[in-house]
Design a protein around this motif. Sequence first.
Motif, short mmCIF file in Angstrom:
data_model
loop_
_atom_site.label_atom_id
_atom_site.label_comp_id
_atom_site.label_asym_id
_atom_site.label_seq_id
_atom_site.Cartn_x
_atom_site.Cartn_y
_atom_site.Cartn_z
N ALA A 12 43.32 43.99 37.35
CA ALA A 12 44.53 43.45 37.96
C ALA A 12 44.44 43.50 39.48
CB ALA A 12 45.76 44.21 37.48
N LEU A 52 44.81 40.19 41.73
CA LEU A 52 45.93 40.09 42.69
C LEU A 52 45.42 40.06 44.13
CD1 LEU A 52 48.48 42.53 41.03
CD2 LEU A 52 48.52 40.03 41.02
N ARG A 53 44.34 40.78 44.40
CA ARG A 53 43.74 40.75 45.74
C ARG A 53 43.25 39.34 46.05
NH1 ARG A 53 43.82 45.05 49.51
NH2 ARG A 53 41.95 45.01 50.80
N LEU A 78 44.24 36.47 44.69
CA LEU A 78 45.37 35.54 44.81
C LEU A 78 46.13 35.76 46.12
CD1 LEU A 78 46.76 35.55 41.15
CD2 LEU A 78 45.34 33.81 42.26
N SER A 79 46.20 37.02 46.57
CA SER A 79 46.85 37.31 47.84
C SER A 79 46.10 36.66 49.00
CB SER A 79 46.93 38.82 48.05
OG SER A 79 47.44 39.12 49.34
N SER A 94 39.33 34.70 41.29
CA SER A 94 40.34 35.61 40.74
C SER A 94 40.91 35.08 39.43
CB SER A 94 41.46 35.85 41.75
OG SER A 94 42.02 34.64 42.20
#
Length: 388
Positions: free
Chosen positions: A303, A307-308, A310-311, A329
């Motif tokens: 996760a 999330l990294r 997508l950020s 990702s």
Amino acid sequence: MKQYIKRYVKHFDYPLFFVYIALAVFGLVMIYSASMAWSVNYYDDEPDRFYIQQLINLSLAFPAFAIAAVFPYKHFGKKWMMMTVLAVVFLGLLLVHLIGYEAGGARSWIDIGFVNIQPSEVAKVGIIFYLAGVFSNKYKKGNINKLNESIAPPVIILTLVLLSVFFEPDLGSMMIIGAVGLSVMAASGISFKFFAKMAGWVIAACAVFIVPIMLFASDMIFTEKRLGRLDAFFNPFSDELGFGLQIVNGYLAIGSGGLSGLGLGQSIQKLGYLPEPHTDFIMSVIAEELGVLGVLFVLGGLAFIVLRGLSIAMTTKDPLARMLATGVSSMIGIQSFVNLGGLSGIIPLTGVTLPFISYGGTSVILLSLAMGVLMNVSMFHKFEKSKK
């Protein structure tokens, strides 16, 4: 190149790197634990057979990560790079149909003597690089929303890749490649109207070939094994010694673990009850031996990477960086869902491995290469922010 490395390495993304290393090393330990009995009883080999092989795989995967991390990602927007990527992807997909061998019900492997290669794994990563390069160039030229210039070439390429993987047939990889391709397109800056058209074109183009085959050559796709897996999805306990064997014993392994598990190396189901426990069902062994805490460690690591990525994609100004980060990702996230969904009964089994954790050379090497590209994009993103 030296100046480039000095400029970006000081912005190295240590959290992303250490999570990647932690998952890969944890996967190596769990492969050893899960495969010992299987290696001795079913392969009549040493208990560390798969551990040693995965150690060799990681010795190739880590350099692939390092090279990709320092190789300027902007080259993926150049025509020569896009053509090279496509050549590698289609050469692999062609060879698997000509000289590939069958394993797990799909003709998806190529034996080149010292190593086996799975071209569909190459296609997963290759389609990200190609689509990101194509759409970033379209975006910069301002014709991202023009039907004839934006949609036709990438749709044709993506469709051909999907059809080639379908004919292996590897439906799990086909589903992942299609979803990842659409994810990259969604991040390209294209309007929703044209994104819907592209998705429609891909689905329609695949349907033109796939539907007639499913109607008139269904025996090729709906084999006894695949139909058995589908039946097992709906009710695995109806054939718990047959097609439901893997799912049922996976459930038993998960249910036996509790909060802290039975202890590392203490799994019962891996002793012959759970087929190939070091591959796509390795999470069941983790749950049995390390309990909920072990499962949360893996899920938390995966996760974090997703999330990294997508950020980074949502905050970077470079369209190529945005699409590469989204593609990598989303690939890790989607593949994790397909694997975990299969062993938990949410979706039918597909034989897809769990990223960084399951045994598999092509998978871990290509995933590491993709992670290197994500690291490269992350370093650029941090450099970009430092200039403000």
